[in-house]
Enzyme design. Structure first.
Site, PDB file in Angstrom:
ATOM      1  CG  ASN A   1      -4.036   3.926   0.149  1.00 45.07           C
ATOM      2  OD1 ASN A   1      -5.211   4.139   0.440  1.00 45.07           O
ATOM      3  ND2 ASN A   1      -3.422   2.757   0.015  1.00 45.07           N
TER       4      ASN A   1
ATOM      5  CG  HIS B   1      -2.901  -0.845  -3.960  1.00 50.50           C
ATOM      6  ND1 HIS B   1      -3.511   0.081  -3.969  1.00 50.50           N
ATOM      7  CD2 HIS B   1      -2.429  -1.517  -2.668  1.00 50.50           C
ATOM      8  CE1 HIS B   1      -3.544   0.386  -2.378  1.00 50.50           C
ATOM      9  NE2 HIS B   1      -2.905  -0.566  -1.874  1.00 50.50           N
TER      10      HIS B   1
ATOM     11  CD  GLU C   1      -4.576   2.557  -6.762  1.00 46.92           C
ATOM     12  OE1 GLU C   1      -4.747   3.623  -6.750  1.00 46.92           O
ATOM     13  OE2 GLU C   1      -3.823   2.063  -5.852  1.00 46.92           O
TER      14      GLU C   1
ATOM     15  CB  SER D   1      -0.740   0.063   1.332  1.00 42.96           C
ATOM     16  OG  SER D   1      -2.131  -0.569   1.019  1.00 42.96           O
TER      17      SER D   1
END
Ligand code: NAI
Length: 296
Positions: A198, A148, A160, A127
């Protein structure tokens, strides 16, 4: 067109690894989950079985026999192993989902680099770490990238796909095609901190905590504002409590260490205090809000 990915090895069968393995098996791939001990394997297996039952119930509402076949067939494609080297010797793709620690990820990838077949693609589900940093210990940077996923993997639609400069077009295309075969919508991102989701979400949480710290507004009002004014399904404090304040702090600290000049990544005293007090959010019963015992 290069051969599609059929055999997949998922390393780490925790929250994310179990979900990735489940969805890959559901969509016809042969999957091996690697863990560190029997206990962890049992936990992963149970988690996957329970989740599969839920999926089967949804997919085959009034057809219990079909639901049973679906679960049985999916499980027949799922294997587990404690032998890392053996688990990668015949695989097309390795998805690493072990704990978020660069040294451990390095140890893992350098171990498998010499034993996995030449064509095998390596991917990390990290992450917050840099894919380039993780890939640095391997000799297959052209066959390395980030995949991801989001929690819970069987439910969340996004994947992702992260390219480092060395990732070949063929590797990128295979990773993207695999994501689509899993039923995910893929987006492409460079190897930047937090990728897309994120990188935008963590600073949003951080800014919300800073607003609260300054006394600009209450947590409840900030959450209401973002839900009703920006149509966010959860306010930033609800989300922070769901994610866990320790996780948010861990990600911010990692980025701050790497990019000390970026204001948004700087430590936030209020967040540090909550973590020190064990107020991690939903999982401990208190974070920015208090929760009834047994909420999670
Ligand atoms: P977790 O703690 O639930 O699972 C990690 C698993 O890896 C544990 O079961 C552990 O026994 C196993 N493990 C540790 N070292 C190992 C090794 N050398 N070989 C095999 N297994 C090993 O962690 P979680 O949440 O599943 O996170 C895993 C990765 O996914 C991390 O890199 C994290 O940043 C990333 N991630 C997490 C998300 C989340 O919402 N929790 C979302 C997207 C990515």
């Amino acid at each position: 067109m290069a051969a599609a990915i059929k055999n997949v090895t998922v390393i780490g069968g925790g929250l994310m690894g179990s979900g990735i393995a489940q969805v890959a098996a559901q969509t016809g791939h042969r999957v091996t989950v690697v863990e560190v001990n029997e206990n962890a394997i049992e936990k992963a297996k149970n988690g996957i079985q329970n989740s599969l039952q839920r999926v089967a119930k949804k997919l085959y509402k009034d057809k219990p026999a079909d639901a049973e076949t679906f679960v049985k067939e999916t499980l027949s494609r799922l294997h587990t192993s404690l032998d890392l080297k053996d688990a990668v010797k015949d695989t097309d793709l390795v998805v690493e989902a072990i704990v978020e620690n660069l040294d451990l990820k390095h140890k893992l990838f350098s171990t498998i680099d010499s034993v996995a077949p030449n064509h095998t693609i390596f991917a990390s589900n990290t992450s917050s770490l840099s894919i380039q940093d993780i890939a640095s210990v391997t000799k297959r940077k052209d066959r390395f990238g980030g995949l991801h996923f989001f929690n819970p993997v069987p439910v969340m639609k996004l994947l992702e796909v992260i390219r480092i400069p060395e990732t070949s077009d063929e590797t990128y295309e295979k990773m993207t095609a695999w994501g689509k075969a899993l039923g995910k919508t893929t987006i492409t991102c460079k190897d930047t901190p937090g990728f897309v989701v994120n990188r935008l979400l963590v600073p949003l949480l951080a800014e919300a905590v800073r607003m609260l710290e300054r006394g600009d507004a209450t947590a409840r009002d900030i959450d209401t504002a973002m839900k009703l004014g920006a149509s966010h399904p959860m306010g930033p404090f609800e989300l922070a409590d769901y994610v866990g304040n320790d996780t948010t702090k861990f990600i911010l600290d990692g980025w701050h260490q790497k990019y000390p000049d970026v204001e948004l990544f700087k430590p936030i005293p209020l967040l540090t205090k909550l973590v020190e007090e064990g107020k991690l959010g939903l999982k401990t019963g208190e974070g920015f809000y208090k929760y009834d015992k047994g909420t999670k």
